[in-house]
Design a protein around this motif. Structure first.
Motif, PDB file in Angstrom:
ATOM      1  N   SER A   1      38.993  41.285  43.305  1.00 13.15           N
ATOM      2  CA  SER A   1      39.834  42.451  43.014  1.00 13.15           C
ATOM      3  C   SER A   1      41.286  42.377  43.107  1.00 13.15           C
ATOM      4  O   SER A   1      42.034  43.117  42.523  1.00 13.15           O
ATOM      5  CB  SER A   1      39.188  43.666  43.534  1.00 13.15           C
ATOM      6  N   ASP A   2      41.720  41.373  44.129  1.00 11.43           N
ATOM      7  CA  ASP A   2      43.118  41.324  44.256  1.00 11.43           C
ATOM      8  C   ASP A   2      43.394  39.792  44.220  1.00 11.43           C
ATOM      9  O   ASP A   2      43.619  39.181  45.277  1.00 11.43           O
ATOM     10  CB  ASP A   2      43.343  41.793  45.700  1.00 11.43           C
TER      11      ASP A   2
ATOM     12  N   ASN B   1      45.631  41.880  38.581  1.00  8.11           N
ATOM     13  CA  ASN B   1      45.096  41.622  39.910  1.00  8.11           C
ATOM     14  C   ASN B   1      43.835  41.231  39.785  1.00  8.11           C
ATOM     15  O   ASN B   1      43.316  40.320  40.677  1.00  8.11           O
ATOM     16  CB  ASN B   1      45.392  43.112  40.620  1.00  8.11           C
ATOM     17  N   SER B   2      42.978  41.906  39.129  1.00  4.89           N
ATOM     18  CA  SER B   2      41.640  41.709  39.269  1.00  4.89           C
ATOM     19  C   SER B   2      41.452  40.288  38.513  1.00  4.89           C
ATOM     20  O   SER B   2      41.728  40.175  37.239  1.00  4.89           O
ATOM     21  CB  SER B   2      40.608  42.832  38.572  1.00  4.89           C
TER      22      SER B   2
ATOM     23  N   GLN C   1      40.873  38.922  33.131  1.00  3.75           N
ATOM     24  CA  GLN C   1      41.777  39.614  34.145  1.00  3.75           C
ATOM     25  C   GLN C   1      42.021  41.021  33.810  1.00  3.75           C
ATOM     26  O   GLN C   1      42.064  41.264  32.620  1.00  3.75           O
ATOM     27  CB  GLN C   1      43.002  38.796  34.321  1.00  3.75           C
TER      28      GLN C   1
ATOM     29  N   LYS D   1      44.925  44.406  35.180  1.00  3.31           N
ATOM     30  CA  LYS D   1      46.118  44.693  36.111  1.00  3.31           C
ATOM     31  C   LYS D   1      45.266  45.885  37.007  1.00  3.31           C
ATOM     32  O   LYS D   1      46.165  45.551  38.174  1.00  3.31           O
ATOM     33  CB  LYS D   1      47.041  45.610  35.106  1.00  3.31           C
ATOM     34  N   THR D   2      44.384  46.486  36.792  1.00  5.41           N
ATOM     35  CA  THR D   2      43.787  47.353  37.965  1.00  5.41           C
ATOM     36  C   THR D   2      43.020  46.575  38.932  1.00  5.41           C
ATOM     37  O   THR D   2      42.573  45.274  38.802  1.00  5.41           O
ATOM     38  CB  THR D   2      43.096  48.535  37.294  1.00  5.41           C
ATOM     39  N   ASN D   3      43.047  46.938  40.093  1.00  2.00           N
ATOM     40  CA  ASN D   3      42.291  46.456  41.079  1.00  2.00           C
ATOM     41  C   ASN D   3      40.827  46.725  41.005  1.00  2.00           C
ATOM     42  O   ASN D   3      40.377  48.030  41.331  1.00  2.00           O
ATOM     43  CB  ASN D   3      42.856  46.862  42.431  1.00  2.00           C
ATOM     44  N   ARG D   4      40.040  45.835  40.497  1.00  6.35           N
ATOM     45  CA  ARG D   4      38.558  46.440  40.175  1.00  6.35           C
ATOM     46  C   ARG D   4      37.608  45.232  40.499  1.00  6.35           C
ATOM     47  O   ARG D   4      37.980  43.885  40.458  1.00  6.35           O
ATOM     48  CB  ARG D   4      38.286  46.702  38.879  1.00  6.35           C
ATOM     49  N   GLN D   5      36.434  45.440  40.787  1.00  8.80           N
ATOM     50  CA  GLN D   5      35.345  44.251  40.935  1.00  8.80           C
ATOM     51  C   GLN D   5      34.367  44.190  39.693  1.00  8.80           C
ATOM     52  O   GLN D   5      33.965  45.302  39.585  1.00  8.80           O
ATOM     53  CB  GLN D   5      34.487  44.530  42.476  1.00  8.80           C
TER      54      GLN D   5
END
Length: 758
Positions: A94-95, A114-115, A134, A136-140
Motif C-alpha cells: 500500500s506504500d 503509492n500502491s 499501481q 496513487k492512493t494508498n490501498r491494499q
C-alpha cells in the motif's frame, strides 16, 4: 449468472479476443496492459520481460512515460520488480515508495504512485518477467485482484514461450528463454552428442487457455482427477509393486497428493476465474514450483518433483495424450532430458534416433545409466535444472567426457563440439578399418579383445567392433529392465539370440548379479543393508534362492544345445560356493537329459575373482573351475576399501599401482601353473594405457566395452610386447612407494610411438 464488470472472467474474455486478433506483438502488449488497467481500475499497468543478460526490460506500460518502453531497465534483484523476479513471489504494497527495495527510475515517472501489486510471469516455475499494477492512493489490492493478475501473467508467459515477443528484441538483447545455458553434472558415459531436446515427460502445450463454460471445465477436472486416482490405485495393486520399500512409498505419496484438497481447491478457483482445466493445472503447478524452488528443506524440494509428475499425469488425462505419441514424433537427433527415468523407459525410444541422455538425478550405477552405456550413447547425470531450463526442440550438446551440458549453445561452442565430433568420427572410421584385422602386437603376440554385453541391443556391436567374442554377458540386465522376474522361456530366448549372434565366437554368461546397488523393485526379501556392496548379492543371493539359479541354468543349457556353454559365477568368496553351484547345474543337466532335451557339447564353469579372499585360495580355486576372470572394478574396490560410487574418492587410488598389478600377476601365474585360462573384464581393460599394462603383465584375453576395442587394437598394433614385458617385470620389482606407473607407461608409449588415445 451475470458477470460483474471488472471481474477476472471479463478480463480473460477481453484477453482472449485480443489474442485472436492479427496485430503486431507490441500493439497486442500495449492493448493488454490497457485492458488490465481498466479492468482493475489501476492508473498504471506495466510489463517487464527478463532478458538473457539477467536484466528486466520494460516492454509495455499504461500510465507510465511511454517513452521509457524498451529503455527502462532493472537488474535481477534490483527494485521491487527485480525482487519479484528473483524470488518468484508476488508483492502487494500500500506504500511502495517506503519499501526498502524500492528503486526510483526517473524516466518512468512512477514516483507519484503509492500502491503496488506485482506478480511474476511464470512458466513451468521459471520466471520470464513481472506484471505490475499501481495506484496513487494508498490501498491494499484484494486476493481476487492478485489472482486475476497472476492468471493474466500466465497468458503473457505463453506469448513469451511461443516466441511472439522475440521480434521486439534488439540485437544482443535476447530474451531469457533463448539464453544459452551451460550446466555441469557428472559424466556417466563417455562420448559427445549434438542434437535437440526431447523432454522425457514433456510439458504439454496448453493451447486453449480460456473457458466458455465453468461448470463443464469443473466437470472435466473432476473426471480427470477420478481417472488419475484410479490409475494410481491400479499401480499400487499390481503384483509387481512391492508391499514395502521406496518404490511403493512414492506411489503412496502420489495417492495422498492426488486427494489433497488444497491442491484441488486451487485448481477449481483457477477455473472459476476463467481458465480451462488444462490451463488451471499448468498455472497452479507453475506457481507451486516457483515457490518450492526457494525452499531449502530437501524433503519439501523432493515433494516438488512428486507434484510435477502428478500435474503432468493429470494434464495427460485431460488431453487424452499417451506416451506412445512421444516416440512417434522423435527427431532424428534426439537427446532425452529427464529428472530420472527407468531403464525400460529408455529402451522404448528407438536407438537409431538417440544421441544422448541428460538426467537431473541418477548415479553411475543407476539402471538407466547401465542401459545407456549398453546403447553406446553419452550420458550426463546430476545436471540440476536441465528439465526446467529446456524446451522441446532446443539445441543441446551433451558431453559425457567432461560431464557438461550446453543448452541452446552459442555458435562458436557448437562449432567447437561439431569439430570434436568430426574428429572422433574420423578416428572411429580408422578403428572400423582395423575391425577385421587380427588383434596382434607389433612383434606378433595375439591378444583376444572381447566385449562386455548384457542386452539384445548390444549384439550388433559384436560385428561392428570386431570383437573376438563376448567375454562377459551381464545376464542381470534383462532382470533390471523387466517389471517382473523374466520367465524361463524369456531367458532362454535371449540367451539363444546371444549365442546365434556370436556365431562361432565364444560367449561367457555371468549368472545373475543382483543385490547391492542392483536392486529389483519387484524382488521382495532383501532387507535394507548399510553396506550393500558387501552384502547379500550375486552368488550369495542366488544360492539362498536356488530356484532363481536353477531356472537360469536350465534356460542356458537349452539355449546352448549343440554348442559349448561357458558360465561364470560372480562374487565368489569361498570354494564351497562353486561346489554348490556346480551341483545345481549338474542336476539340471541330468533333468534335461532325462526328458530328451539336446544339451551343450561341453560345459565350462568359471568364477570371477572379485573378493580378495580368493587370492589366498588360488590353487584350490584353479582345481574347482575350468577358467577364471578377474572383475577388476570390484576387486580394486575391495582391495582398497574404496566405494567406487563415492565422488570424494574418485581417482584417489590408481588401479595401475604396483600393489594391484602384483595381485593381477599372481592370478596369472596361478592360472598358468594350473593350465587354466585367466581373462580380465572391467574398466581397466577399456583404456589403451591400462590395457597396455595388462598385456605387459601377460594377459592374452581381456574384455571391455565395445567402443574401447578399436582404440585398444590400434595400441596393440604398435606395441612391442617383448620390450613391455621387460619393463613390467622391472616395475613389479621396484618399491611401490611414490611409483608413478602411468607416467612410466606413457613414457614407454612415447618412446615407441604407440597410440594410446581413446
Amino acid at each position: 449468472m451475470r458477470e460483474i464488470a471488472g471481474s477476472p472472467r471479463i478480463l480473460l474474455k477481453r484477453l482472449r479476443e485480443l489474442m485472436a486478433e492479427a496485430v503486431e506483438p507490441q500493439e497486442r502488449l500495449d492493448r493488454i496492459v490497457r485492458e488490465i488497467a481498466a479492468n482493475m481500475v489501476a492508473e498504471v499497468c506495466s510489463l517487464y520481460v527478463l532478458r538473457a543478460d539477467a536484466v528486466l526490460e520494460l516492454y509495455a506500460t499504461e500510465g507510465l512515460n511511454p517513452g521509457s518502453v524498451h529503455l527502462a531497465q532493472l537488474r535481477l534483484g534490483q527494485g521491487l520488480v527485480g525482487t519479484i523476479a528473483a524470488s518468484a513471489r508476488p508483492l502487494n504494497l500500500s506504500d511502495a515508495r517506503n519499501h526498502p527495495a524500492f528503486t526510483y527510475l526517473p524516466e518512468t515517472g512512477e514516483e507519484i504512485y503509492n500502491s503496488f501489486l506485482g506478480v511474476p510471469v511464470l512458466r513451468a516455475g521459471r520466471t520470464l518477467g513481472v506484471l505490475v499494477v499501481q495506484n496513487k492512493t494508498n490501498r491494499q489490492y484484494g486476493d481476487d485482484e492478485a489472482e486475476a493478475l497472476e492468471t493474466t501473467a500466465m497468458v503473457i508467459a505463453e506469448m513469451i514461450a511461443t516466441g511472439d515477443l522475440r521480434r521486439l528484441t534488439r540485437p544482443g538483447m535476447e530474451l531469457d528463454l533463448s539464453r544459452p545455458v551451460s550446466l555441469t553434472g557428472a559424466g556417466f558415459n563417455e562420448g559427445v552428442g549434438l542434437g535437440h531436446v526431447v523432454l522425457h515427460e514433456p510439458r504439454i502445450v496448453v493451447t486453449e487457455l480460456f473457458n466458455e463454460d465453468v461448470d463443464l471445465e469443473l466437470k472435466r477436472l473432476e473426471t480427470a482427477l477420478g481417472s488419475l486416482r484410479l490409475s494410481i490405485d491400479d499401480m499400487l495393486s499390481r503384483r509387481e509393486v512391492a508391499f514395502e520399500g521406496e518404490h511403493r512409498a512414492v506411489l503412496e505419496a502420489y495417492r495422498m497428493f492426488a486427494h489433497d484438497r488444497g491442491w484441488v481447491r486451487r485448481l477449481e478457483e483457477a477455473i472459476r476465474n476463467g481458465l480451462t482445466a488444462e490451463a488451471a493445472v499448468e498455472k497452479v503447478q507453475s506457481d507451486m514450483r516457483a515457490r518450492m524452488l526457494h525452499m531449502t528443506d530437501p524433503y519439501l524440494r523432493e515433494r516438488m518433483n512428486d507434484f510435477d509428475d502428478l500435474a503432468y499425469r493429470l494434464l495427460r488425462q485431460l488431453m487424452g495424450r499417451g506416451p506412445e505419441e512421444i516416440a512417434a514424433s522423435l527427431p532424428k537427433d534426439a537427446i532425452i532430458v529427464a529428472r530420472s527415468m527407468g531403464a525400460a523407459e529408455l529402451l522404448d525410444y528407438p536407438r537409431g534416433k538417440l544421441r544422448g541422455l541428460v538426467l537431473e538425478e541418477g548415479a553411475v550405477t543407476s539402471h538407466v545409466v547401465i542401459v545407456g552405456k549398453a546403447m553406446g550413447i553419452p550420458v550426463v547425470g546430476q545436471a540440476k535444472g536441465a528439465v526446467s531450463m529446456a524446451e522441446n526442440g532446443d539445441a543441446l550438446i551433451v558431453d559425457g567426457d567432461d560431464g557438461k551440458v550446453h543448452l541452446r549453445p552459442q555458435s562458436d561452442v557448437e562449432a567447437a563440439y561439431a569439430e570434436k565430433v568430426r574428429f572422433r568420427a574420423k578416428k572411429q572410421q580408422l578403428y572400423r578399418e582395423l575391425r577385421d584385422r587380427p588383434s596382434v602386437s607389433k612383434d606378433g603376440i595375439a591378444v583376444e579383445l572381447m566385449m562386455n554385453a548384457g542386452l539384445a541391443v548390444d549384439l550388433p556391436q559384436l560385428a561392428e567392433a570386431g570383437a573376438a567374442g563376448i567375454g562377459l554377458f551381464r545376464s542381470e540386465l534383462q532382470f533390471m529392465v523387466a517389471a517382473t522376474f523374466p520367465r524361463a522361456q524369456e531367458q532362454e530366448k535371449l540367451y539363444r539370440e546371444v549365442i546365434e549372434a556370436a556365431g562361432p565366437k565364444p560367449v561367457t554368461f555371468r549368472t545373475i548379479d543382483i543385490g547391492g546397488d542392483k536392486v529389483l523393485p519387484y524382488f521382495r526379501g532383501a532387507e535394507k543393508e548399510e553396506n550393500p556392496a558387501l552384502g547379500w548379492r550375486a552368488i550369495r543371493l542366488t544360492l539362498d534362492r536356488p530356484g532363481l539359479l536353477r531356472t537360469q541354468f536350465r534356460a542356458l543349457l537349452k539355449a546352448a544345445a549343440g554348442r559349448e556353454l561357458r558360465v561364470m559365477l560372480p562374487m565368489v568368496t569361498e570354494i564351497g560356493e562353486i561346489t554348490k553351484a556346480r551341483g545345481l547345474i549338474e542336476r539340471e543337466v541330468r533333468q534335461l537329459a532325462r526328458f530328451g532335451y539336446a544339451l551343450p557339447t561341453s560345459l565350462k564353469l568359471g568364477a570371477m575373482i572379485e573378493v580378495p579372499s580368493l587370492l589366498f585360495q588360488l590353487p584350490e580355486l584353479m582345481r574347482a573351475v575350468d577358467f577364471v576372470s578377474i572383475g577388476s572394478n570390484d576387486l580394486f574396490q575391495f582391495m582398497t576399501a574404496t566405494d567406487r560410487g563415492n565422488g570424494l574418492l574418485a581417482g584417489r587410488f590408481d588401479p595401475l599401482s604396483v600393489p594391484f598389478l602384483r595381485v593381477l600377476k599372481s592370478v596369472l601365474d596361478a592360472g598358468r601353473d594350473a593350465g587354466k585360462s585367466v581373462t580380465l573384464c572391467g574398466e581397466l581393460a577399456s583404456r589403451p594405457i591400462s590395457a597396455m599394462a595388462l598385456v605387459g603383465l601377460g594377459f592374452r584375453a581381456i574384455s571391455m566395452s565395445p567402443a574401447a576395442i578399436g582404440p585398444v587394437k590400434a595400441m596393440l598394433a604398435d606395441l612391442p610386447v617383448g620390450e613391455l614385458e621387460g619393463l613390467m617385470i622391472q616395475l613389479l620389482k621396484e618399491s611401490a612407494v611414490d611409483m608413478d606407473v602411468p607416467a612410466r607407461l606413457r613414457a614407454f608409449a612415447d618412446e615407441f610411438d604407440i597410440s594410446c588415445e581413446t
